[in-house]
Design a protein around this motif. Sequence first.
Motif, PDB file in Angstrom:
ATOM      1  N   PRO A 194     -14.234 -10.559  -3.233  1.00  0.00           N
ATOM      2  CA  PRO A 194     -14.927  -9.469  -2.529  1.00  0.00           C
ATOM      3  C   PRO A 194     -15.648  -8.514  -3.465  1.00  0.00           C
ATOM      4  N   GLU A 195     -15.346  -8.560  -4.752  1.00  0.00           N
ATOM      5  CA  GLU A 195     -15.824  -7.521  -5.658  1.00  0.00           C
ATOM      6  C   GLU A 195     -17.341  -7.430  -5.753  1.00  0.00           C
ATOM      7  N   PRO A 196     -18.082  -8.543  -5.784  1.00  0.00           N
ATOM      8  CA  PRO A 196     -19.541  -8.400  -5.828  1.00  0.00           C
ATOM      9  C   PRO A 196     -20.099  -7.647  -4.619  1.00  0.00           C
ATOM     10  N   TYR A 197     -19.500  -7.832  -3.442  1.00  0.00           N
ATOM     11  CA  TYR A 197     -19.958  -7.114  -2.252  1.00  0.00           C
ATOM     12  C   TYR A 197     -19.602  -5.636  -2.359  1.00  0.00           C
ATOM     13  N   ALA A 198     -18.409  -5.363  -2.864  1.00  0.00           N
ATOM     14  CA  ALA A 198     -17.991  -3.967  -3.028  1.00  0.00           C
ATOM     15  C   ALA A 198     -18.868  -3.260  -4.057  1.00  0.00           C
ATOM     16  N   ALA A 199     -19.230  -3.958  -5.120  1.00  0.00           N
ATOM     17  CA  ALA A 199     -19.967  -3.332  -6.217  1.00  0.00           C
ATOM     18  C   ALA A 199     -21.349  -2.859  -5.804  1.00  0.00           C
ATOM     19  N   ARG A 200     -21.952  -3.513  -4.808  1.00  0.00           N
ATOM     20  CA  ARG A 200     -23.316  -3.145  -4.432  1.00  0.00           C
ATOM     21  C   ARG A 200     -23.406  -2.441  -3.087  1.00  0.00           C
ATOM     22  N   HIS A 201     -22.257  -2.155  -2.459  1.00  0.00           N
ATOM     23  CA  HIS A 201     -22.327  -1.551  -1.132  1.00  0.00           C
ATOM     24  C   HIS A 201     -22.528  -0.041  -1.246  1.00  0.00           C
ATOM     25  N   PRO A 202     -23.473   0.524  -0.477  1.00  0.00           N
ATOM     26  CA  PRO A 202     -23.763   1.963  -0.604  1.00  0.00           C
ATOM     27  C   PRO A 202     -22.580   2.863  -0.266  1.00  0.00           C
ATOM     28  N   LEU A 203     -21.666   2.437   0.581  1.00  0.00           N
ATOM     29  CA  LEU A 203     -20.527   3.294   0.932  1.00  0.00           C
ATOM     30  C   LEU A 203     -19.567   3.486  -0.233  1.00  0.00           C
ATOM     31  N   LEU A 204     -19.673   2.631  -1.253  1.00  0.00           N
ATOM     32  CA  LEU A 204     -18.794   2.769  -2.417  1.00  0.00           C
ATOM     33  C   LEU A 204     -19.509   3.348  -3.625  1.00  0.00           C
ATOM     34  N   THR A 205     -20.758   3.720  -3.470  1.00  0.00           N
ATOM     35  CA  THR A 205     -21.490   4.321  -4.592  1.00  0.00           C
ATOM     36  C   THR A 205     -20.847   5.647  -4.989  1.00  0.00           C
ATOM     37  N   GLY A 206     -20.482   5.769  -6.243  1.00  0.00           N
ATOM     38  CA  GLY A 206     -19.891   7.006  -6.749  1.00  0.00           C
ATOM     39  C   GLY A 206     -18.426   7.191  -6.434  1.00  0.00           C
ATOM     40  N   VAL A 207     -17.825   6.232  -5.755  1.00  0.00           N
ATOM     41  CA  VAL A 207     -16.408   6.358  -5.405  1.00  0.00           C
ATOM     42  C   VAL A 207     -15.547   5.969  -6.603  1.00  0.00           C
ATOM     43  N   ASP A 208     -14.505   6.728  -6.865  1.00  0.00           N
ATOM     44  CA  ASP A 208     -13.572   6.442  -7.945  1.00  0.00           C
ATOM     45  C   ASP A 208     -12.941   5.069  -7.705  1.00  0.00           C
ATOM     46  N   PRO A 209     -13.106   4.125  -8.627  1.00  0.00           N
ATOM     47  CA  PRO A 209     -12.520   2.802  -8.419  1.00  0.00           C
ATOM     48  C   PRO A 209     -11.010   2.833  -8.212  1.00  0.00           C
ATOM     49  N   GLU A 210     -10.351   3.795  -8.815  1.00  0.00           N
ATOM     50  CA  GLU A 210      -8.898   3.863  -8.625  1.00  0.00           C
ATOM     51  C   GLU A 210      -8.551   4.263  -7.197  1.00  0.00           C
ATOM     52  N   ALA A 211      -9.418   5.034  -6.555  1.00  0.00           N
ATOM     53  CA  ALA A 211      -9.195   5.361  -5.147  1.00  0.00           C
ATOM     54  C   ALA A 211      -9.285   4.099  -4.288  1.00  0.00           C
ATOM     55  N   VAL A 212     -10.213   3.208  -4.637  1.00  0.00           N
ATOM     56  CA  VAL A 212     -10.327   1.944  -3.928  1.00  0.00           C
ATOM     57  C   VAL A 212      -9.084   1.092  -4.172  1.00  0.00           C
ATOM     58  N   ASP A 213      -8.603   1.092  -5.418  1.00  0.00           N
ATOM     59  CA  ASP A 213      -7.363   0.372  -5.715  1.00  0.00           C
ATOM     60  C   ASP A 213      -6.210   0.863  -4.851  1.00  0.00           C
ATOM     61  N   VAL A 214      -6.118   2.179  -4.682  1.00  0.00           N
ATOM     62  CA  VAL A 214      -5.052   2.754  -3.866  1.00  0.00           C
ATOM     63  C   VAL A 214      -5.145   2.232  -2.438  1.00  0.00           C
ATOM     64  N   LEU A 215      -6.359   2.209  -1.879  1.00  0.00           N
ATOM     65  CA  LEU A 215      -6.526   1.720  -0.509  1.00  0.00           C
ATOM     66  C   LEU A 215      -6.192   0.240  -0.388  1.00  0.00           C
ATOM     67  N   ILE A 216      -6.632  -0.562  -1.344  1.00  0.00           N
ATOM     68  CA  ILE A 216      -6.342  -1.998  -1.282  1.00  0.00           C
ATOM     69  C   ILE A 216      -4.838  -2.231  -1.348  1.00  0.00           C
ATOM     70  N   SER A 217      -4.175  -1.556  -2.277  1.00  0.00           N
ATOM     71  CA  SER A 217      -2.731  -1.688  -2.399  1.00  0.00           C
ATOM     72  C   SER A 217      -2.036  -1.208  -1.127  1.00  0.00           C
ATOM     73  N   ALA A 218      -2.499  -0.089  -0.576  1.00  0.00           N
ATOM     74  CA  ALA A 218      -1.880   0.456   0.636  1.00  0.00           C
ATOM     75  C   ALA A 218      -2.082  -0.473   1.823  1.00  0.00           C
ATOM     76  N   GLN A 219      -3.238  -1.125   1.863  1.00  0.00           N
ATOM     77  CA  GLN A 219      -3.493  -2.093   2.922  1.00  0.00           C
ATOM     78  C   GLN A 219      -2.511  -3.253   2.807  1.00  0.00           C
ATOM     79  N   ALA A 220      -2.353  -3.781   1.590  1.00  0.00           N
ATOM     80  CA  ALA A 220      -1.401  -4.874   1.379  1.00  0.00           C
ATOM     81  C   ALA A 220       0.014  -4.424   1.695  1.00  0.00           C
ATOM     82  N   GLY A 221       0.346  -3.190   1.316  1.00  0.00           N
ATOM     83  CA  GLY A 221       1.686  -2.682   1.565  1.00  0.00           C
ATOM     84  C   GLY A 221       2.004  -2.598   3.039  1.00  0.00           C
TER      85      GLY A 221
END
Length: 325
Positions: free
Chosen positions: A251-278
């Motif tokens: 999924p990373e290439p799609y995430a890297a170019r999506h406007p909703l993730l522009t300027g977002v702290d990558p660690e914040a995305v990590d938190v959401l992905i981990s929380a989703q899995a949790g």
Amino acid sequence: MTTDNDPSTGSRRKPWRELPRSVRTGIEDVLGGRVTAATSQRGGFSDGLAARLGLADGRRAFAKAVDATTAPAVAAFHRREAAVNDGLPHGVPVPRLLGAYDDQEWVALVFEDVDGALPVQPWREGELERVLDALTGLAERLTPAPRLNSADTSPRLGGWGRLADSPGSRVKLGEIAPGAARELERHLALEARLPEVIVGDTLTHGDLYPFNVLLTDERVVVVDWPHAWTGPAYADLVMLLGSVALGGADPEPYAARHPLLTGVDPEAVDVLISAQAGFLLAAACSMDSADPGTDPRLEHMMTALGLASLRWLSLRGYNSGRKQR
């Protein structure tokens, strides 16, 4: 279209003919016509009816209904979905709620029929790009979050703490996700940041997986809104991208170019992905496969989506100190 042997559909669906007569009559009263055909639909895991209805006068509609005495949580979801749909602004690509039937024992929602289909899984490139583009517009329309006739609900995120506190769940986690069991402390550390990460002013769907998306020739329609909550504009995007990993793609290439993730702290995305899995794995680990009340397809799908999110997190190298995009 039936749900037989469809892993993306719950195994506890009920056909129209098995609903109590009073419930069928209540749905027909909402529609102002007699139902002459009912076809169970693919997608989703709620108990009860989920069917496209054909009326004697040629109209069509979609209805879902559940026995509140045997599935009270699902009934509560249906009631909240009605409140959420009533509060969504005009122009949001969701099915229009035509009415509801609620006798306290059964709850039914009746929607306009959407002549669309679920996205093919694993994702096809063109369909995925359509949905990803639509999420940008959806977030814009739902920011700031509209006022709803229902209290905001907590997001379906996080669960590592529950896993850590339950010896039985930890044993099952070690069986279905041994890597996650070994890295439990790391996920607990990410989960500790969840309250700060989920701050936002966008109404998010909260359960945005492929089985809650319909594609028509002209539109991307998002269905089933009982889990909506107010948070960051990119939350639904992150959730949907987890399903890309389910099909074996990165999924990373799609995430890297999506406007909703522009300027977002990558660690914040990590938190959401981990929380989703949790959330997904904690729910799966709390299910008793030997219990006849457990839906095996739901347990399987939650496990598969949870593991897919973990694969994406691993591909991101979430402990590598990346800089902002």
